[in-house]
Design an enzyme around this catalytic site. Structure first.
Site, short mmCIF file in Angstrom:
data_model
loop_
_atom_site.label_atom_id
_atom_site.label_comp_id
_atom_site.label_asym_id
_atom_site.label_seq_id
_atom_site.Cartn_x
_atom_site.Cartn_y
_atom_site.Cartn_z
N PRO A 129 0.78 -1.24 0.00
CA PRO A 129 0.00 0.00 0.00
C PRO A 129 0.82 1.29 0.00
O PRO A 129 0.30 2.35 0.36
CB PRO A 129 -0.78 -0.14 1.31
CG PRO A 129 0.20 -0.80 2.23
CD PRO A 129 1.00 -1.75 1.35
N GLU A 130 2.07 1.21 -0.38
CA GLU A 130 2.96 2.36 -0.25
C GLU A 130 2.45 3.59 -1.01
O GLU A 130 2.73 4.73 -0.62
CB GLU A 130 4.36 1.99 -0.71
CG GLU A 130 5.32 1.60 0.41
CD GLU A 130 4.88 0.35 1.18
OE1 GLU A 130 5.61 -0.05 2.10
OE2 GLU A 130 3.81 -0.21 0.92
N GLY A 131 1.72 3.39 -2.10
CA GLY A 131 1.17 4.54 -2.83
C GLY A 131 0.21 5.34 -2.00
O GLY A 131 0.05 6.55 -2.21
N GLY A 184 2.68 7.21 0.67
CA GLY A 184 3.60 8.20 0.14
C GLY A 184 5.05 7.84 0.35
O GLY A 184 5.93 8.70 0.32
N ALA A 185 5.31 6.53 0.57
CA ALA A 185 6.69 6.06 0.78
C ALA A 185 6.95 4.90 -0.16
O ALA A 185 6.05 4.12 -0.46
CB ALA A 185 6.90 5.63 2.23
#
Length: 246
Positions: free
Chosen positions: A121-123, A126-127
């Site tokens: 779920p990094e999107g 924001g990482a």
């Protein structure tokens, strides 16, 4: 060790367990340190194979602890911080999120329960550390793009169908199956297993970020070495340095 990660030896098999169920086994900086030391212990020890698992059925690893963020998670990844020529089998149950997927991905084999869910779920956060991009060399390109960019969970059954994992078992049976495989690996000819692992890794190839990590690790050994400090001291003191190779 902090107690959030344990290392036990069962015959020729090392068992590495994430033990932070109250935080869904999310990775803290201390756990990253512990895992790096544990992989070195495994590399140097007599165990011929390892099982990587976690405490509790709810979550294998919920990724990096966002309340206690580590910025060098790569150090805890099997085969990155420490060169491993011995196989690692991941036993996954429940949530396997972000950095948790990276831990599983860089294991040689993955056994998951029917309840396992894989998500990156990094999107939404924001990482992006980049290591998960290694999935591109391991599954079809469209599946890799879906996993990395959409951030939607992939259930165990589909993960098996697309080649992300090796086996799906009933809840509670993942460690048993992983231990069975690890014992078979440990009982096999070590030279053959090491060679097969090396060839598999070679043919899978490495993402650019993996190469960057390995280069950073090599350079880090130099920049933090006693020899560097000795060289600088010798220069300041106008004498010949006495290097010791460490």
């Amino acid at each position: 060790m902090s107690g959030s990660v344990t290392y036990e030896v069962d015959g020729d098999v090392a068992v590495v367990t994430l033990r932070r169920p109250e935080k869904l086994n999310a990775l803290s900086p201390q756990m990253v340190d512990d895992l790096q030391r544990i992989w070195q212990r495994f590399a140097d020890g007599d165990a011929r194979a390892a099982v990587l698992t976690s405490e509790g059925e709810r979550s294998f690893c919920a990724g990096i602890d966002l309340g206690d963020v580590t910025h060098d998670m790569w150090r805890c990844v099997p085969g990155l911080s420490v060169d491993l020529d011995k196989p690692v089998v991941a036993a996954v149950s429940g949530h396997c999120i972000g950095a948790g997927w990276v831990l599983a991905q860089y294991s040689d084999l993955i056994v998951a329960t029917e309840t396992a869910r894989f998500v990156y779920p990094e999107g939404r956060v924001g990482a992006f550390g980049g290591l998960a991009s290694g999935i591109v060399a391991r599954v079809p390109q469209k599946v890799a793009a879906e996993f990395l960019m959409l951030g939607e969970p992939i259930p165990a059954a589909r993960a098996y169908d697309v080649g992300m994992i090796n086996a799906v078992v009933a809840p509670g049976e993942h460690v048993t199956r992983a231990m069975d495989w690890a014992r078979k690996l440990a009982a096999s000819a070590p030279l053959v297993i090491r060679t097969a692992k090396a060839l598999v890794d070679q043919h899978v190839g490495q993402a650019a970020v993996e190469q960057h990590v390995r280069t950073a690790r090599l350079l880090g050994r130099v920049s933090s070495s006693e020899d560097l400090q000795e060289g600088l001291a010798a220069f300041r003191e106008r004498r010949e340095p006495h290097f010791r190779g460490r």
